[in-house]
Design a protein around this motif. Structure first.
Motif, PDB file in Angstrom:
ATOM      1  N   SER A  85       0.834  -1.197   0.000  1.00 26.77           N
ATOM      2  CA  SER A  85       0.000   0.000   0.000  1.00 26.77           C
ATOM      3  C   SER A  85       0.873   1.253   0.000  1.00 26.77           C
ATOM      4  O   SER A  85       0.667   2.189  -0.785  1.00 26.77           O
ATOM      5  CB  SER A  85      -0.923  -0.013   1.225  1.00 26.77           C
ATOM      6  N   GLU A  86       1.883   1.255   0.863  1.00 24.86           N
ATOM      7  CA  GLU A  86       2.784   2.413   0.959  1.00 24.86           C
ATOM      8  C   GLU A  86       3.647   2.542  -0.292  1.00 24.86           C
ATOM      9  O   GLU A  86       3.799   3.632  -0.854  1.00 24.86           O
ATOM     10  CB  GLU A  86       3.667   2.264   2.196  1.00 24.86           C
ATOM     11  N   ALA A  87       4.222   1.426  -0.745  1.00 25.95           N
ATOM     12  CA  ALA A  87       5.123   1.471  -1.896  1.00 25.95           C
ATOM     13  C   ALA A  87       4.406   1.914  -3.170  1.00 25.95           C
ATOM     14  O   ALA A  87       4.987   2.620  -4.008  1.00 25.95           O
ATOM     15  CB  ALA A  87       5.758   0.098  -2.113  1.00 25.95           C
ATOM     16  N   LEU A  88       3.151   1.512  -3.325  1.00 25.04           N
ATOM     17  CA  LEU A  88       2.383   1.845  -4.523  1.00 25.04           C
ATOM     18  C   LEU A  88       1.606   3.154  -4.388  1.00 25.04           C
ATOM     19  O   LEU A  88       0.999   3.608  -5.355  1.00 25.04           O
ATOM     20  CB  LEU A  88       1.413   0.707  -4.848  1.00 25.04           C
ATOM     21  N   GLY A  89       1.602   3.717  -3.177  1.00 24.74           N
ATOM     22  CA  GLY A  89       0.828   4.930  -2.954  1.00 24.74           C
ATOM     23  C   GLY A  89      -0.663   4.708  -3.095  1.00 24.74           C
ATOM     24  O   GLY A  89      -1.395   5.587  -3.553  1.00 24.74           O
ATOM     25  N   MET A  90      -1.122   3.518  -2.689  1.00 26.46           N
ATOM     26  CA  MET A  90      -2.536   3.180  -2.803  1.00 26.46           C
ATOM     27  C   MET A  90      -3.142   3.043  -1.421  1.00 26.46           C
ATOM     28  O   MET A  90      -2.661   2.236  -0.609  1.00 26.46           O
ATOM     29  CB  MET A  90      -2.716   1.860  -3.563  1.00 26.46           C
ATOM     30  N   PRO A  91      -4.193   3.797  -1.121  1.00 28.44           N
ATOM     31  CA  PRO A  91      -4.827   3.663   0.194  1.00 28.44           C
ATOM     32  C   PRO A  91      -5.412   2.277   0.362  1.00 28.44           C
ATOM     33  O   PRO A  91      -5.942   1.688  -0.603  1.00 28.44           O
ATOM     34  CB  PRO A  91      -5.926   4.728   0.166  1.00 28.44           C
ATOM     35  N   LEU A  92      -5.307   1.741   1.574  1.00 24.57           N
ATOM     36  CA  LEU A  92      -5.827   0.407   1.839  1.00 24.57           C
ATOM     37  C   LEU A  92      -5.994   0.227   3.336  1.00 24.57           C
ATOM     38  O   LEU A  92      -5.088   0.569   4.103  1.00 24.57           O
ATOM     39  CB  LEU A  92      -4.864  -0.655   1.280  1.00 24.57           C
ATOM     40  N   HIS A  93      -7.165  -0.283   3.741  1.00 26.06           N
ATOM     41  CA  HIS A  93      -7.388  -0.691   5.131  1.00 26.06           C
ATOM     42  C   HIS A  93      -7.014  -2.169   5.225  1.00 26.06           C
ATOM     43  O   HIS A  93      -7.744  -3.019   4.691  1.00 26.06           O
ATOM     44  CB  HIS A  93      -8.849  -0.500   5.541  1.00 26.06           C
ATOM     45  N   PRO A  94      -5.909  -2.538   5.882  1.00 22.25           N
ATOM     46  CA  PRO A  94      -5.509  -3.950   5.916  1.00 22.25           C
ATOM     47  C   PRO A  94      -6.553  -4.864   6.557  1.00 22.25           C
ATOM     48  O   PRO A  94      -6.622  -6.039   6.210  1.00 22.25           O
ATOM     49  CB  PRO A  94      -4.213  -3.936   6.727  1.00 22.25           C
ATOM     50  N   GLU A  95      -7.335  -4.314   7.474  1.00 17.72           N
ATOM     51  CA  GLU A  95      -8.388  -5.107   8.117  1.00 17.72           C
ATOM     52  C   GLU A  95      -9.713  -4.346   8.020  1.00 17.72           C
ATOM     53  O   GLU A  95     -10.198  -3.787   9.003  1.00 17.72           O
ATOM     54  CB  GLU A  95      -8.017  -5.390   9.578  1.00 17.72           C
ATOM     55  N   PRO A  96     -10.306  -4.320   6.819  1.00 12.35           N
ATOM     56  CA  PRO A  96     -11.523  -3.518   6.638  1.00 12.35           C
ATOM     57  C   PRO A  96     -12.697  -4.094   7.416  1.00 12.35           C
ATOM     58  O   PRO A  96     -12.710  -5.260   7.808  1.00 12.35           O
ATOM     59  CB  PRO A  96     -11.776  -3.595   5.132  1.00 12.35           C
ATOM     60  N   GLN A  97     -13.688  -3.242   7.615  1.00 13.32           N
ATOM     61  CA  GLN A  97     -14.845  -3.607   8.440  1.00 13.32           C
ATOM     62  C   GLN A  97     -15.553  -4.849   7.894  1.00 13.32           C
ATOM     63  O   GLN A  97     -15.945  -5.737   8.650  1.00 13.32           O
ATOM     64  CB  GLN A  97     -15.819  -2.432   8.499  1.00 13.32           C
ATOM     65  N   PHE A  98     -15.717  -4.916   6.572  1.00 14.24           N
ATOM     66  CA  PHE A  98     -16.462  -6.034   5.974  1.00 14.24           C
ATOM     67  C   PHE A  98     -15.486  -6.997   5.292  1.00 14.24           C
ATOM     68  O   PHE A  98     -15.379  -7.041   4.058  1.00 14.24           O
ATOM     69  CB  PHE A  98     -17.506  -5.516   4.987  1.00 14.24           C
ATOM     70  N   PHE A  99     -14.748  -7.735   6.090  1.00 13.05           N
ATOM     71  CA  PHE A  99     -13.828  -8.742   5.598  1.00 13.05           C
ATOM     72  C   PHE A  99     -13.466  -9.680   6.739  1.00 13.05           C
ATOM     73  O   PHE A  99     -13.192  -9.214   7.833  1.00 13.05           O
ATOM     74  CB  PHE A  99     -12.550  -8.098   5.023  1.00 13.05           C
ATOM     75  N   PRO A 100     -13.444 -10.993   6.496  1.00 13.65           N
ATOM     76  CA  PRO A 100     -13.782 -11.686   5.247  1.00 13.65           C
ATOM     77  C   PRO A 100     -15.222 -11.430   4.794  1.00 13.65           C
ATOM     78  O   PRO A 100     -16.103 -11.194   5.622  1.00 13.65           O
ATOM     79  CB  PRO A 100     -13.575 -13.161   5.606  1.00 13.65           C
ATOM     80  N   VAL A 101     -15.396 -11.475   3.489  1.00 15.28           N
ATOM     81  CA  VAL A 101     -16.702 -11.218   2.900  1.00 15.28           C
ATOM     82  C   VAL A 101     -16.916 -12.195   1.751  1.00 15.28           C
ATOM     83  O   VAL A 101     -15.964 -12.555   1.052  1.00 15.28           O
ATOM     84  CB  VAL A 101     -16.803  -9.749   2.410  1.00 15.28           C
ATOM     85  N   ALA A 102     -18.152 -12.628   1.577  1.00 14.57           N
ATOM     86  CA  ALA A 102     -18.472 -13.515   0.453  1.00 14.57           C
ATOM     87  C   ALA A 102     -18.291 -12.768  -0.863  1.00 14.57           C
ATOM     88  O   ALA A 102     -18.837 -11.677  -1.036  1.00 14.57           O
ATOM     89  CB  ALA A 102     -19.898 -14.025   0.583  1.00 14.57           C
ATOM     90  N   GLY A 103     -17.531 -13.363  -1.772  1.00 16.17           N
ATOM     91  CA  GLY A 103     -17.274 -12.707  -3.048  1.00 16.17           C
ATOM     92  C   GLY A 103     -18.203 -13.124  -4.174  1.00 16.17           C
ATOM     93  O   GLY A 103     -18.253 -12.471  -5.215  1.00 16.17           O
ATOM     94  N   ASP A 104     -18.963 -14.204  -3.972  1.00 14.36           N
ATOM     95  CA  ASP A 104     -19.770 -14.735  -5.074  1.00 14.36           C
ATOM     96  C   ASP A 104     -20.780 -13.746  -5.654  1.00 14.36           C
ATOM     97  O   ASP A 104     -20.907 -13.659  -6.886  1.00 14.36           O
ATOM     98  CB  ASP A 104     -20.487 -16.008  -4.639  1.00 14.36           C
ATOM     99  N   PRO A 105     -21.535 -12.994  -4.835  1.00 11.45           N
ATOM    100  CA  PRO A 105     -22.500 -12.061  -5.444  1.00 11.45           C
ATOM    101  C   PRO A 105     -21.826 -11.036  -6.360  1.00 11.45           C
ATOM    102  O   PRO A 105     -22.313 -10.774  -7.473  1.00 11.45           O
ATOM    103  CB  PRO A 105     -23.159 -11.402  -4.231  1.00 11.45           C
ATOM    104  N   ALA A 106     -20.702 -10.470  -5.921  1.00 11.10           N
ATOM    105  CA  ALA A 106     -19.989  -9.498  -6.756  1.00 11.10           C
ATOM    106  C   ALA A 106     -19.377 -10.173  -7.977  1.00 11.10           C
ATOM    107  O   ALA A 106     -19.369  -9.604  -9.075  1.00 11.10           O
ATOM    108  CB  ALA A 106     -18.910  -8.790  -5.936  1.00 11.10           C
ATOM    109  N   ALA A 107     -18.867 -11.391  -7.799  1.00  8.33           N
ATOM    110  CA  ALA A 107     -18.273 -12.116  -8.927  1.00  8.33           C
ATOM    111  C   ALA A 107     -19.326 -12.395 -10.001  1.00  8.33           C
ATOM    112  O   ALA A 107     -19.050 -12.255 -11.203  1.00  8.33           O
ATOM    113  CB  ALA A 107     -17.652 -13.420  -8.432  1.00  8.33           C
ATOM    114  N   ARG A 108     -20.511 -12.792  -9.564  1.00  5.57           N
ATOM    115  CA  ARG A 108     -21.583 -13.040 -10.549  1.00  5.57           C
ATOM    116  C   ARG A 108     -22.005 -11.736 -11.220  1.00  5.57           C
ATOM    117  O   ARG A 108     -22.315 -11.732 -12.420  1.00  5.57           O
ATOM    118  CB  ARG A 108     -22.774 -13.714  -9.863  1.00  5.57           C
ATOM    119  N   LEU A 109     -22.018 -10.645 -10.483  1.00  4.04           N
ATOM    120  CA  LEU A 109     -22.396  -9.360 -11.076  1.00  4.04           C
ATOM    121  C   LEU A 109     -21.366  -8.936 -12.121  1.00  4.04           C
ATOM    122  O   LEU A 109     -21.736  -8.485 -13.222  1.00  4.04           O
ATOM    123  CB  LEU A 109     -22.522  -8.297  -9.983  1.00  4.04           C
TER     124      LEU A 109
END
Length: 199
Positions: A72-96
């Motif tokens: 995150s720091e090296a690439l200059g990309m913001p990122l929450h390493p432990e976001p509020q909604f994670f782990p999260v099911a990816g299937d609904p977004a994957a199907r979308l």
């Protein structure tokens, strides 16, 4: 006919998030087409020796967080390493994303994928929520009907086929990029993907 990259990923992967915009820029720079192919790692892990995050050893979980902060720091990309909604099911977004690729094309699917990844890792939104997915469609200028279509049997069949194709190619993690049958695993291998595409 130019080259095409097969892009295998799961929409809740932080490593896919960290690589997505660089990958999109590389595609534009090299004039390369992409096939956007979300997959189900839940089917792939048992075949490849992978473990879902909660089942990994504490040392591996701790090092993952360290590496996420580093990238995150090296690439200059913001990122929450432990976001509020994670782990999260990816299937609904994957199907979308699969439905959007089917009806609107891969460029639109790339745009939605970027929005979904940012929703998890920078905005701390719940991508398993149909309400959030509807918002992301609106925010990316895509048809709200895609959410209904994403729940239809033809899209599930396509998602299953994408997962099987990943298994057949020996894909075992996300993101994975396949160029001319050659597999590259991980956003930290994009330099090798670039070399391949520029060769």
């Amino acid at each position: 006919m130019g080259r095409t990259v097969d892009y295998y990923f799961v929409p809740q992967s932080p490593w896919t998030y960290l690589g997505h915009e660089r990958f999109a820029a590389l595609l534009r720079e090299t004039g390369t087409r992409v096939r956007v192919l979300p997959m189900d790692l839940g089917r792939i892990f048992p075949l490849s020796g992978g473990l879902p995050l909660p089942k990994r050893a504490p040392q591996r979980q701790a090092y993952r967080l360290l590496e996420l902060r580093r990238f995150s720091e090296a690439l200059g990309m913001p990122l929450h390493p432990e976001p509020q909604f994670f782990p999260v099911a990816g299937d609904p977004a994957a199907r979308l994303i699969t439905a959007v690729a089917l009806h609107d094309g891969d460029d639109a699917a790339m745009r939605l994928t970027g929005a979904v990844l940012a929703a998890v890792w920078t905005q701390q939104r719940d991508i398993a929520s149909l309400e959030v997915l509807a918002q992301l469609l609106a925010e990316t200028g895509l048809d709200a009907e895609r959410l209904v279509q994403s729940q239809q049997p033809d899209v599930q069949a396509r998602y299953d086929a994408q997962t099987q194709a990943a298994i057949d190619l020996n894909v075992f993690g996300a993101p994975s990029y396949v160029v001319d049958g050659e597999l590259f695993w991980g956003q930290d291998r994009l330099d090798f993907v670039a070399r391949k595409l520029r060769a």
